[in-house]
Design a protein around this motif. Structure first.
Motif, short mmCIF file in Angstrom:
data_model
loop_
_atom_site.label_atom_id
_atom_site.label_comp_id
_atom_site.label_asym_id
_atom_site.label_seq_id
_atom_site.Cartn_x
_atom_site.Cartn_y
_atom_site.Cartn_z
N PHE A 1 0.84 -1.20 0.00
CA PHE A 1 0.00 0.00 0.00
C PHE A 1 0.87 1.25 0.00
O PHE A 1 0.64 2.19 -0.78
N GLU A 2 1.86 1.29 0.85
CA GLU A 2 2.71 2.48 0.97
C GLU A 2 3.50 2.74 -0.32
O GLU A 2 3.65 3.89 -0.74
N MET B 1 1.12 4.23 -2.88
CA MET B 1 0.76 5.61 -2.56
C MET B 1 1.84 6.60 -3.00
O MET B 1 1.57 7.79 -3.15
N ALA B 2 3.05 6.09 -3.20
CA ALA B 2 4.15 6.96 -3.64
C ALA B 2 4.17 7.15 -5.15
O ALA B 2 5.03 7.87 -5.67
N HIS B 3 3.20 6.52 -5.84
CA HIS B 3 3.17 6.59 -7.30
C HIS B 3 1.74 6.88 -7.76
O HIS B 3 0.78 6.65 -7.04
N ASP B 4 1.64 7.37 -8.97
CA ASP B 4 0.36 7.86 -9.49
C ASP B 4 -0.29 6.80 -10.37
O ASP B 4 -0.05 6.74 -11.58
N LEU C 1 -2.42 -4.13 8.05
CA LEU C 1 -2.86 -2.94 7.32
C LEU C 1 -3.22 -1.77 8.21
O LEU C 1 -2.81 -0.64 7.97
N GLY C 2 -4.05 -1.99 9.23
CA GLY C 2 -4.59 -0.85 9.97
C GLY C 2 -5.71 -0.18 9.20
O GLY C 2 -6.15 -0.66 8.14
#
Length: 247
Positions: free
Chosen positions: A48-49, A52-55, A88-89
């Protein structure tokens, strides 16, 4: 337009990282992620992280829904799902819940996970014999349910495939980033195999009225993914990851 198409990452952050590094060497206009993203015994939160750093344009898959729709009894019976939810959280769960079922990018380009109406059905493959066979042209057109886009990208089967239809439409399945073989019990017991541990994705480029498709396989350190699967006692995944075969 030049599109990078990914699908079925299945929490394999190591494969995803290799694919992202490979596609960064190629000039693309759009990056698409067709679902089944975080379900797996490897690294859901890290996956997930990294995403999130990419489009990426991202849609949901059936096992994305499974993560947040499972009942307490289903979770209790599924140690892998327990690990995923613990890892995940709340923030990744909220993100999964926000993902659309499909995406009409423009008049010519459409993304779905399974079919335009059902994320549990394979668009291109019939598995009633226990292994995948390409559906007939008419069967695929029926499953498209009136979807007329010239380029349709789907996932779900983990099988890289490019199919031209009598309608003039092109169907592209980029295969799986993170899991090159598996066995499932629905709709019947069947296995999918790619016979390689390499991560798969596609580049689809529009040149005039035509689409040029590259099915790309990217080597990565799959032993790191195997070690994480071993921690979760998933011997089946260790085999799938290392061989791309069911047995």
């Amino acid at each position: 337009m030049k599109i990078a198409v990914l699908s079925d990452i299945h929490s394999n952050v190591f494969a995803l990282d290799a694919v992202i590094k490979d596609l960064q060497k190629r000039s693309v206009d759009l990056k698409a992620n067709l679902g089944n993203i975080l379900y797996g015994p490897i690294a859901p939160k890290a996956t997930f992280e990294l995403l999130m750093a990419h489009d990426f344009i991202t849609i949901s898959g059936n096992q994305d829904r499974q993560i947040y729709q499972s009942t307490d009894s289903e979770i209790a019976a599924n140690p892998t799902l327990q690990f995923i939810l613990q890892d995940l959280g709340s923030k990744p769960l909220d993100w999964l819940k926000s993902l659309p079922f499909d995406k009409q990018v423009n008049e010519e380009v459409y993304f779905c996970h399974g079919t335009p109406t059902n994320d549990l059905i394979y668009l291109l493959e019939d598995v009633t014999r226990g292994y995948p066979l390409l559906r007939s042209d008419s069967e695929i057109l029926d499953l498209l349910a009136g979807q007329k886009s010239k380029l349709i990208c789907c996932g779900h089967t983990h099988t890289p495939r490019t199919v031209n239809l009598s309608s003039g439409q092109l169907i592209v399945n980029p295969g799986s980033v993170g899991l090159q073989a598996y066995t499932d019990e629905e709709p019947v017991v069947h296995s999918m195999e790619n016979y390689t541990p390499h991560a798969s994705y596609s580049i689809v480029e529009q040149l005039g009225s035509q689409w040029i498709v590259q099915q790309i396989q990217v080597p990565y350190d799959y032993q790191r993914a195997m070690k994480e699967a071993k921690k979760r006692h998933r011997d089946d995944w260790q085999h799938f990851l290392s061989t791309g075969r069911r047995v």
